[in-house]
Design an enzyme around this catalytic site. Structure first.
Site, PDB file in Angstrom:
ATOM      1  N   ARG A 102       0.873  -1.183   0.000  1.00 45.25           N
ATOM      2  CA  ARG A 102       0.000   0.000   0.000  1.00 45.25           C
ATOM      3  C   ARG A 102       0.902   1.222   0.000  1.00 45.25           C
ATOM      4  NH1 ARG A 102      -5.309   1.483   3.500  1.00 45.25           N
ATOM      5  NH2 ARG A 102      -6.096   0.081   1.906  1.00 45.25           N
ATOM      6  N   HIS A 129      -7.341   0.709  -6.429  1.00 45.40           N
ATOM      7  CA  HIS A 129      -7.573  -0.143  -5.248  1.00 45.40           C
ATOM      8  C   HIS A 129      -8.247  -1.433  -5.732  1.00 45.40           C
ATOM      9  CE1 HIS A 129      -7.786  -1.326  -1.229  1.00 45.40           C
ATOM     10  NE2 HIS A 129      -8.622  -0.453  -0.716  1.00 45.40           N
ATOM     11  N   GLN A 132     -10.106  -3.955  -3.285  1.00 48.84           N
ATOM     12  CA  GLN A 132     -11.408  -3.469  -2.810  1.00 48.84           C
ATOM     13  C   GLN A 132     -12.486  -3.752  -3.848  1.00 48.84           C
ATOM     14  OE1 GLN A 132     -12.342  -1.679   0.247  1.00 48.84           O
ATOM     15  NE2 GLN A 132     -14.272  -2.376  -0.612  1.00 48.84           N
ATOM     16  N   ASP A 219     -17.062   7.320  -1.785  1.00 46.49           N
ATOM     17  CA  ASP A 219     -15.802   7.231  -1.039  1.00 46.49           C
ATOM     18  C   ASP A 219     -15.508   8.619  -0.479  1.00 46.49           C
ATOM     19  OD1 ASP A 219     -13.294   6.429  -0.077  1.00 46.49           O
ATOM     20  OD2 ASP A 219     -12.302   6.591  -2.035  1.00 46.49           O
ATOM     21  N   CYS A 259     -16.419   1.869   0.489  1.00 47.28           N
ATOM     22  CA  CYS A 259     -15.222   1.068   0.771  1.00 47.28           C
ATOM     23  C   CYS A 259     -14.766   1.226   2.225  1.00 47.28           C
ATOM     24  CB  CYS A 259     -14.091   1.449  -0.179  1.00 47.28           C
ATOM     25  SG  CYS A 259     -13.694   3.209  -0.130  1.00 47.28           S
ATOM     26  N   ARG A 287     -13.721  -8.426   1.742  1.00 45.41           N
ATOM     27  CA  ARG A 287     -12.300  -8.165   1.501  1.00 45.41           C
ATOM     28  C   ARG A 287     -11.495  -9.416   1.828  1.00 45.41           C
ATOM     29  NH1 ARG A 287     -10.241  -3.041   1.635  1.00 45.41           N
ATOM     30  NH2 ARG A 287      -8.366  -4.110   0.909  1.00 45.41           N
TER      31      ARG A 287
HETATM   32  N1  NVA Z   1      -9.780   6.903  -1.530  1.00 42.18           N
HETATM   33  C1  NVA Z   1      -9.461   6.419  -0.207  1.00 42.18           C
HETATM   34  C2  NVA Z   1      -9.736   4.950  -0.114  1.00 42.18           C
HETATM   35  C3  NVA Z   1      -9.485   4.357   1.225  1.00 42.18           C
HETATM   36  C4  NVA Z   1      -9.752   2.884   1.264  1.00 42.18           C
HETATM   37  C5  NVA Z   1      -8.000   6.725   0.099  1.00 42.18           C
HETATM   38  O1  NVA Z   1      -7.160   6.558  -0.790  1.00 42.18           O
HETATM   39  O2  NVA Z   1      -7.711   7.149   1.218  1.00 42.18           O
HETATM   40  N1   CP Z   2     -11.213   0.040   2.375  1.00 39.06           N
HETATM   41  C1   CP Z   2      -9.953  -0.077   2.809  1.00 39.06           C
HETATM   42  O1   CP Z   2      -9.009  -0.349   2.054  1.00 39.06           O
HETATM   43  O2   CP Z   2      -9.823   0.071   4.155  1.00 39.06           O
HETATM   44  P1   CP Z   2      -8.469   0.277   4.951  1.00 39.06           P
HETATM   45  O3   CP Z   2      -7.894   1.596   4.531  1.00 39.06           O
HETATM   46  O4   CP Z   2      -8.884   0.254   6.389  1.00 39.06           O
HETATM   47  O5   CP Z   2      -7.522  -0.841   4.631  1.00 39.06           O
END
Ligand code: NVA
Ligand code: CP
Length: 311
Positions: A102, A129, A132, A219, A259, A287
């Site tokens: 990540r 992502h 997800q 989101d 998400c 997930r």
């Molecule tokens: N768009 C959000 C998704 C989190 C799962 C982010 O990147 O923070």
């Molecule tokens: N939706 C998602 O990826 O959640 P986290 O940021 O908690 O991993």
């Protein structure tokens, strides 16, 4: 399938294979049927951003599959102090069978795959992502019974979630409509691909995008890394919210997905969130099952690749 870098790289059949295996693994877990497909294998999980769902579901998933997962905070690794991704990939290829990462830049994830010999799984970048959205497609199919022809409406920022929903949705034959403010649209190349390969619309008009939708999705307005822009974004995104009026424009019985984490009264009202909490938390649960399927399909054949990289 060796890597999961972005959904554009997968064929519809490969996505279907993930969804079918995910359903099977979910059934087996619920019924206490062991499935140690990755016995003796190790997954490194590199996190340069925070996580609740991704971290826990990968870690528990690897345990369920008979392997182990190592939590690696990018801040505590040499990668956080400038060691090149190419070196990190070649080193970790000697120890691990797969890496879930990540981070911010999609190119970093693609570089890991180029330089290492092991499976690389994108656990979120600024661009995509994919894990997800595999869980999302699983959840939609679970609730609606099928995917092809359903209308998916995404409301909000044209971010990583929007990009992956467009890629995964169009690949699986959904009709995809995005409502995003100007300057916050999804990736331009991806939108062009979507319009050429399926039924796709991007508009500033939330009610138009939501019209007749079977699934409404949103989101956060400010993603991880955009914390300093949060105040400006609250202004830019005002009105890009899933609320009763948007739900009224959707098809009767429309699902609402998020998400998570959610910001109530920003991208979704507390009322709509709670009325659809069953779907949203099924989505979060999935997930685990979807990622287990991804790990099995990517890593089951990694035997013997450890330590062979010397580029
Ligand atoms: N768009 C959000 C998704 C989190 C799962 C982010 O990147 O923070
Ligand atoms: N939706 C998602 O990826 O959640 P986290 O940021 O908690 O991993």
């Amino acid at each position: 399938m060796k890597h999961l870098l972005k959904l554009q790289d997968l064929s519809a059949d490969e996505i279907l294979e993930v969804l079918n295996l995910a359903d099977q693994l979910k059934y087996e877990k619920k019924n206490g049927i062991a499935h140690p497909h990755l016995q003796g294998k190790s997954l490194g999980m590199i996190f340069a951003k925070a996580s609740t769902r991704t971290r826990v579901s990968f870690e528990v998933g690897m345990y369920d599959l008979g392997g182990q997962a190592l939590f690696l905070s990018a801040d505590d690794m040499q990668i956080g102090r400038g060691e090149p991704v190419s070196d990190t990939a070649r080193v970790l290829s000697r120890y691990l069978d797969g890496i879930m990462i990540r981070t911010f830049d999609q190119a970093e994830v693609e570089n890991l795959a180029d330089f290492g010999d092991i499976s690389i799984i994108n656990g979120l970048t600024d661009y995509a992502h994919p894990c997800q959205v595999l869980a999302d497609l699983m959840t939609i199919r679970e609730h609606k019974g099928y995917l092809k022809g359903l209308k998916l409406c995404y409301v909000g920022d044209g971010n990583n979630m929007a990009n992956s929903l467009i890629a995964g949705g169009i690949k699986m034959g959904l009709r995809v409509a995005c409502a995003c403010p100007k300057e916050h649209e999804p990736d331009a190349a991806l939108m062009k691909w979507a319009a050429e390969n399926g039924d796709f619309l991007c508009t500033e008009d939330v009610l138009k995008a939501a019209e007749g939708a079977d699934v409404l999705y949103t989101d956060v307005w400010a993603s991880m890394g955009q914390e300093k822009e949060a105040e400006q974004r609250r202004k830019d995104f005002a009105g890009y919210q899933i609320n009763d009026s948007v739900l009224a424009a959707a098809a009767p019985g429309a699902m609402v997905l998020h998400c998570l984490p959610a910001h109530r009264e920003e991208e979704i009202t507390a009322k709509v969130f709670e009325e659809h909490a069953g779907e949203i938390f099924d989505q979060a649960e999935n997930r685990l099952h979807a990622q287990k399927a991804v790990m099995v399909l990517c890593m089951k054949n990694t035997e013997g690749t450890k330590g062979t990289s010397d580029r």
